[in-house]
Design a protein around this motif. Structure first.
Motif, PDB file in Angstrom:
ATOM      1  N   LEU A   1      49.271  33.101  36.428  1.00 18.80           N
ATOM      2  CA  LEU A   1      48.007  34.062  36.379  1.00 18.80           C
ATOM      3  C   LEU A   1      48.084  35.070  37.361  1.00 18.80           C
ATOM      4  O   LEU A   1      48.703  34.895  38.506  1.00 18.80           O
ATOM      5  N   GLU A   2      47.835  36.305  36.854  1.00 16.31           N
ATOM      6  CA  GLU A   2      47.873  37.435  37.556  1.00 16.31           C
ATOM      7  C   GLU A   2      46.242  37.794  38.031  1.00 16.31           C
ATOM      8  O   GLU A   2      45.394  38.310  37.252  1.00 16.31           O
ATOM      9  N   ARG A   3      46.027  37.592  39.239  1.00 15.48           N
ATOM     10  CA  ARG A   3      44.563  37.541  39.828  1.00 15.48           C
ATOM     11  C   ARG A   3      44.246  38.764  40.715  1.00 15.48           C
ATOM     12  O   ARG A   3      45.102  39.145  41.573  1.00 15.48           O
ATOM     13  N   TYR A   4      43.056  39.328  40.350  1.00 13.33           N
ATOM     14  CA  TYR A   4      42.537  40.537  41.234  1.00 13.33           C
ATOM     15  C   TYR A   4      41.108  40.292  41.684  1.00 13.33           C
ATOM     16  O   TYR A   4      40.210  40.772  40.997  1.00 13.33           O
TER      17      TYR A   4
ATOM     18  N   GLY B   1      41.865  47.559  42.447  1.00 14.73           N
ATOM     19  CA  GLY B   1      42.097  48.509  43.692  1.00 14.73           C
ATOM     20  C   GLY B   1      42.624  47.321  44.650  1.00 14.73           C
ATOM     21  O   GLY B   1      43.115  47.993  45.877  1.00 14.73           O
ATOM     22  N   GLY B   2      42.516  45.977  44.858  1.00 17.79           N
ATOM     23  CA  GLY B   2      42.554  45.444  45.810  1.00 17.79           C
ATOM     24  C   GLY B   2      43.939  44.412  45.652  1.00 17.79           C
ATOM     25  O   GLY B   2      44.709  44.760  44.870  1.00 17.79           O
ATOM     26  N   PRO B   3      43.881  43.355  46.405  1.00 15.58           N
ATOM     27  CA  PRO B   3      45.267  42.699  46.547  1.00 15.58           C
ATOM     28  C   PRO B   3      45.581  42.017  45.250  1.00 15.58           C
ATOM     29  O   PRO B   3      44.589  41.678  44.575  1.00 15.58           O
ATOM     30  N   ARG B   4      46.649  41.654  44.665  1.00 14.68           N
ATOM     31  CA  ARG B   4      47.106  40.995  43.638  1.00 14.68           C
ATOM     32  C   ARG B   4      47.742  39.499  43.929  1.00 14.68           C
ATOM     33  O   ARG B   4      48.285  39.423  44.877  1.00 14.68           O
ATOM     34  N   PHE B   5      47.181  38.437  43.321  1.00 16.54           N
ATOM     35  CA  PHE B   5      47.737  37.226  43.574  1.00 16.54           C
ATOM     36  C   PHE B   5      48.287  36.574  42.167  1.00 16.54           C
ATOM     37  O   PHE B   5      47.882  36.714  41.276  1.00 16.54           O
ATOM     38  N   MET B   6      49.780  36.226  42.296  1.00 13.25           N
ATOM     39  CA  MET B   6      50.459  35.451  41.227  1.00 13.25           C
ATOM     40  C   MET B   6      50.302  34.074  41.625  1.00 13.25           C
ATOM     41  O   MET B   6      50.706  33.577  42.486  1.00 13.25           O
ATOM     42  N   GLN B   7      49.581  33.433  40.748  1.00 16.82           N
ATOM     43  CA  GLN B   7      49.291  31.933  40.953  1.00 16.82           C
ATOM     44  C   GLN B   7      50.031  31.214  39.869  1.00 16.82           C
ATOM     45  O   GLN B   7      49.548  31.354  38.700  1.00 16.82           O
ATOM     46  N   LYS B   8      50.720  30.035  40.276  1.00 17.53           N
ATOM     47  CA  LYS B   8      51.207  29.362  39.464  1.00 17.53           C
ATOM     48  C   LYS B   8      50.560  27.821  39.515  1.00 17.53           C
ATOM     49  O   LYS B   8      50.392  27.140  38.647  1.00 17.53           O
TER      50      LYS B   8
ATOM     51  N   ALA C   1      39.003  34.038  33.482  1.00 16.22           N
ATOM     52  CA  ALA C   1      38.511  35.244  33.504  1.00 16.22           C
ATOM     53  C   ALA C   1      37.552  35.223  34.633  1.00 16.22           C
ATOM     54  O   ALA C   1      37.430  36.466  35.342  1.00 16.22           O
ATOM     55  N   ASP C   2      36.849  34.146  34.848  1.00 18.10           N
ATOM     56  CA  ASP C   2      35.706  34.218  35.774  1.00 18.10           C
ATOM     57  C   ASP C   2      36.533  34.191  37.176  1.00 18.10           C
ATOM     58  O   ASP C   2      35.958  34.591  38.216  1.00 18.10           O
ATOM     59  N   GLN C   3      37.822  33.614  37.226  1.00 21.38           N
ATOM     60  CA  GLN C   3      38.781  33.702  38.495  1.00 21.38           C
ATOM     61  C   GLN C   3      39.238  35.154  38.586  1.00 21.38           C
ATOM     62  O   GLN C   3      40.276  35.035  39.526  1.00 21.38           O
ATOM     63  N   ALA C   4      38.752  35.908  37.656  1.00 23.31           N
ATOM     64  CA  ALA C   4      39.510  37.238  37.875  1.00 23.31           C
ATOM     65  C   ALA C   4      40.975  37.388  37.584  1.00 23.31           C
ATOM     66  O   ALA C   4      41.889  38.096  37.968  1.00 23.31           O
ATOM     67  N   SER C   5      41.264  36.517  36.633  1.00 24.24           N
ATOM     68  CA  SER C   5      42.937  36.347  36.205  1.00 24.24           C
ATOM     69  C   SER C   5      42.631  37.422  34.981  1.00 24.24           C
ATOM     70  O   SER C   5      42.738  37.157  33.750  1.00 24.24           O
ATOM     71  N   LEU C   6      43.186  38.603  35.398  1.00 26.45           N
ATOM     72  CA  LEU C   6      43.545  39.600  34.435  1.00 26.45           C
ATOM     73  C   LEU C   6      44.455  39.643  33.367  1.00 26.45           C
ATOM     74  O   LEU C   6      44.217  39.482  32.223  1.00 26.45           O
TER      75      LEU C   6
END
Length: 320
Positions: free
Chosen positions: A74-77, A82-89, A126-131
């Motif tokens: 998951l690629e989350r914002y 405009g903020g940090p990106r989190f790559m979540q496995k 999507a609610d987790q901001a997983s774009l």
């Protein structure tokens, strides 16, 4: 802070937290990495988390078949693009029990990847901001045997899409000559992906070696325009034929995924005859209109039957 909102997704009702949270602001568009990849200021409309949820609900009938039984990254914002990106496995501890998981061995332990089996899971992510959803090329029952092969056509610059079109045409023609059906999608970033359905009987090493040989054959035929050089300094202005995604535990952006670029572009499947549309570019479809493209079902049944690589390998060897 905006109040929550309930959304029906299949048999479940989910609470959307902060639905008015802006994920794409008109003056945003970076990818949170500080490398400039995400674009600059000023272009693109405003989109909220509620918009993202509604988009993924609308494309669920077309997206879910591309995700089922596949480990995801998951690629989350959480603060918007405009903020940090989190790559979540790894699946977070707070994820509900009804979300599917698969435990994958890694050096020194395991990773528990989420697996998206239904619309409710898609809405939750999507609610987790997983774009953006990045998927494995193999399925949970046979993690070591991919049923997709991906060529990533990566141009050297933002304005090199015409070269991307030509490369896709050349690659499609070569795959046809090898007896391998293929489908096409924009990446929502700069280039195109060409995807080949496989029968799932070959290991990753064999699949990647075949993909590399196809790419090398194509680059040798067009050395002034195409390259397989992994180092950017060795590519010049040539288009990179990237096959590195065809390795164990690597991922590729899932069709219909939203990208963290100005205007919320989408990685959108398209039919081969759309490749010559003068309005086509890598970010042609966005969160606003990608669902309309999805309803045209551009891939149809082309991914339902995967092919073996043996006959294609013999044809390729005869060409080289």
């Amino acid at each position: 802070m905006s109040a929550g909102r309930s959304v029906r997704a299949g048999r479940r009702t989910l609470e959307i937290h902060r639905p008015d949270k802006v994920l794409f602001a008109p003056r945003d568009g970076g990818d949170g990495n500080g490398d400039g990849e995400g674009g600059g200021e000023g272009d693109g409309p405003e989109y909220t988390k509620a918009d993202l949820v509604e988009y993924y609900r609308s494309v669920a009938p077309y997206l879910l078949p591309q995700l089922r039984d596949r480990p995801l990254m998951l690629e989350r914002y959480p603060d918007g693009v405009g903020g940090p990106r989190f790559m979540q496995k790894n699946v977070s501890a707070h994820y509900p029990d009804w979300i599917a998981r698969v435990e994958v061995a890694k050096e020194g332990g395991t990773v528990r990847h989420p697996v998206c089996q239904d619309t409710a899971t898609l809405v939750y992510l999507a609610d987790q901001a997983s774009l953006t959803l990045h998927r494995w090329l193999s399925r949970t029952g046979h993690l070591d045997r991919p049923d997709r092969l991906v060529f990533d056509l990566d141009p050297s610059g933002e304005d090199d899409f015409p070269l991307c079109r030509k490369a896709a045409h050349h690659l499609g023609e070569l795959l046809d000559a090898l007896g391998l059906p293929s489908v096409l999608m924009t990446t929502g970033s700069r280039g195109l992906h060409v995807v080949v359905p496989l029968n799932g009987r070959h290991g990753y090493d064999e699949v990647r070696a075949f993909a590399r040989d196809v790419a090398d054959t194509l680059a040798a035929a067009h050395p002034d325009r195409l390259t397989t050089a992994a180092r950017k300094k060795d590519r010049g202005d040539r288009l990179y034929l990237d096959v590195q995604r065809n390795a164990y535990a690597q991922t590729a952006v899932a069709p219909w995924s939203v990208r963290a670029r100005p205007g919320a572009p989408v990685a959108a499947p398209l039919a081969w005859d759309q490749l010559d549309d003068p309005g086509l570019h890598a970010r042609r479809w966005t969160l606003a209109d990608a669902a309309d493209q999805a309803r045209t079902d551009p891939w149809g049944d082309l991914l339902r039957t995967g092919r073996a690589l043996g006959p294609a390998r013999r044809r390729l060897d005869a060409l080289r």
